[in-house]
Motif scaffolding. Structure first.
Motif, PDB file in Angstrom:
ATOM      1  N   ASP A   1      -7.301   3.541   1.678  1.00 25.44           N
ATOM      2  CA  ASP A   1      -8.100   2.338   1.876  1.00 25.44           C
ATOM      3  C   ASP A   1      -8.476   2.140   3.335  1.00 25.44           C
ATOM      4  O   ASP A   1      -9.114   1.166   3.675  1.00 25.44           O
TER       5      ASP A   1
ATOM      6  N   ALA B   1       4.467  -9.874   5.020  1.00 23.95           N
ATOM      7  CA  ALA B   1       3.728  -8.891   4.232  1.00 23.95           C
ATOM      8  C   ALA B   1       4.720  -8.079   3.414  1.00 23.95           C
ATOM      9  O   ALA B   1       5.758  -7.656   3.925  1.00 23.95           O
TER      10      ALA B   1
ATOM     11  N   ALA C   1       5.149  -5.271  -0.241  1.00 23.89           N
ATOM     12  CA  ALA C   1       4.485  -4.282  -1.082  1.00 23.89           C
ATOM     13  C   ALA C   1       5.018  -4.377  -2.509  1.00 23.89           C
ATOM     14  O   ALA C   1       6.235  -4.447  -2.717  1.00 23.89           O
TER      15      ALA C   1
ATOM     16  N   ASP D   1      -1.091  -6.578  12.774  1.00 17.36           N
ATOM     17  CA  ASP D   1      -1.873  -6.602  11.554  1.00 17.36           C
ATOM     18  C   ASP D   1      -0.907  -6.665  10.365  1.00 17.36           C
ATOM     19  O   ASP D   1       0.050  -5.885  10.314  1.00 17.36           O
TER      20      ASP D   1
ATOM     21  N   ARG E   1      -1.057  -5.598   7.339  1.00 19.15           N
ATOM     22  CA  ARG E   1      -0.932  -4.335   6.611  1.00 19.15           C
ATOM     23  C   ARG E   1      -0.053  -3.344   7.374  1.00 19.15           C
ATOM     24  O   ARG E   1       0.797  -2.668   6.787  1.00 19.15           O
TER      25      ARG E   1
ATOM     26  N   CYS F   1       3.527  -4.471   7.122  1.00 21.16           N
ATOM     27  CA  CYS F   1       4.111  -4.072   5.852  1.00 21.16           C
ATOM     28  C   CYS F   1       4.567  -2.616   5.911  1.00 21.16           C
ATOM     29  O   CYS F   1       5.689  -2.293   5.508  1.00 21.16           O
TER      30      CYS F   1
ATOM     31  N   GLU G   1       1.321   4.113   3.623  1.00 15.95           N
ATOM     32  CA  GLU G   1       0.330   3.096   3.950  1.00 15.95           C
ATOM     33  C   GLU G   1       0.173   2.196   2.737  1.00 15.95           C
ATOM     34  O   GLU G   1      -0.095   2.687   1.639  1.00 15.95           O
ATOM     35  N   PRO G   2       0.345   0.902   2.914  1.00 13.04           N
ATOM     36  CA  PRO G   2       0.104   0.005   1.785  1.00 13.04           C
ATOM     37  C   PRO G   2      -1.346   0.125   1.324  1.00 13.04           C
ATOM     38  O   PRO G   2      -2.247   0.345   2.123  1.00 13.04           O
TER      39      PRO G   2
ATOM     40  N   ARG H   1      -4.324  -1.499  -1.564  1.00 13.86           N
ATOM     41  CA  ARG H   1      -5.189  -2.666  -1.711  1.00 13.86           C
ATOM     42  C   ARG H   1      -4.409  -3.978  -1.634  1.00 13.86           C
ATOM     43  O   ARG H   1      -3.300  -4.078  -2.112  1.00 13.86           O
ATOM     44  N   LEU H   2      -5.037  -4.989  -1.056  1.00 10.43           N
ATOM     45  CA  LEU H   2      -4.459  -6.329  -1.010  1.00 10.43           C
ATOM     46  C   LEU H   2      -4.503  -6.927  -2.410  1.00 10.43           C
ATOM     47  O   LEU H   2      -5.566  -6.971  -3.042  1.00 10.43           O
TER      48      LEU H   2
ATOM     49  N   PHE I   1       0.620  -6.344  -0.824  1.00  7.51           N
ATOM     50  CA  PHE I   1      -0.211  -5.152  -0.935  1.00  7.51           C
ATOM     51  C   PHE I   1       0.294  -4.268  -2.067  1.00  7.51           C
ATOM     52  O   PHE I   1       1.473  -4.316  -2.434  1.00  7.51           O
TER      53      PHE I   1
END
Length: 188
Positions: free
Chosen positions: A5, A42, A44, A76, A78, A81, A94-95, A97-98, A118
């Motif tokens: 993403d 944040a 996951a 940030d 993301r 997270c 990497e996380p 989609r939100l 995420f």
């Protein structure tokens, strides 16, 4: 070009800040220090191949939590997270989609908070077996079927937020919630 993403051919954040120009001057000295501040967290939503949700038994509270945590100042959400997944579980990922943005009201000593959830993807058994828990924060990692979330030691608001995240993941949507409830207007 995108990787997952993330868009990889954009200018860096530092480049964007430079093109933004000089920081805005305060016309009313001290106004920025009087603005309210919110905590940001944040997490996951991570599942296994059977659709069970990964939850963590923390040493610092009586209820279980999602993988993730507090976002640091000027970080940030993301990336925060991703940092928390690495710190807490030794999980480099990497996380995605939100799924949910949830506003949590002030409660007790805790300020109000914005929580981002995420998509953390699906872990196979080898990845689950390879999790390395941060002993200073975590006792255990548990996989819980969505139907059993109501009987797990979770706060009611986290149970609602998790259910919203699961539904958003299944529908391909992103949801805004208030204390885990969709479409609810704050009445304070």
């Amino acid at each position: 070009m995108t990787t997952g993403d993330f868009v990889t051919d954009l200018p860096s954040l530092d480049d964007d800040l430079l093109t933004e120009g000089a920081p805005e001057a305060e016309f009313n000295p001290g106004i920025s220090s009087r603005l309210p501040s919110k905590n940001v967290a944040a997490a996951a939503l991570i599942r296994d191949g059977q659709g069970r949700v990964l939850l963590l038994e923390a040493v610092y509270k009586p209820t279980w939590v999602m993988p993730g945590g507090a976002v640091e100042d000027n970080e940030d959400p993301r990336l925060g997270c991703a940092r928390e997944l690495t710190e807490e579980l030794g999980l480099e990922r990497e996380p995605g989609r939100l799924l949910v943005v949830d506003w949590v009201p002030r409660h007790g000593v805790w300020r109000d908070q914005i929580q981002f959830v995420f998509d953390g993807g699906v872990l196979d058994q080898a990845a689950i077996d390879g999790l390395v828990l941060q002993e200073s924060e975590l006792r255990a990692a548990r996989l819980v079927a969505p139907a059993d979330l109501g009987s797990a030691p979770l706060t009611p608001s986290l149970t609602r937020r998790l259910q919203q995240a699961i539904e958003a993941q299944e529908r391909g949507t992103t949801e805004y919630t208030t204390y885990g409830r969709p479409g609810r207007q704050a009445t304070r």
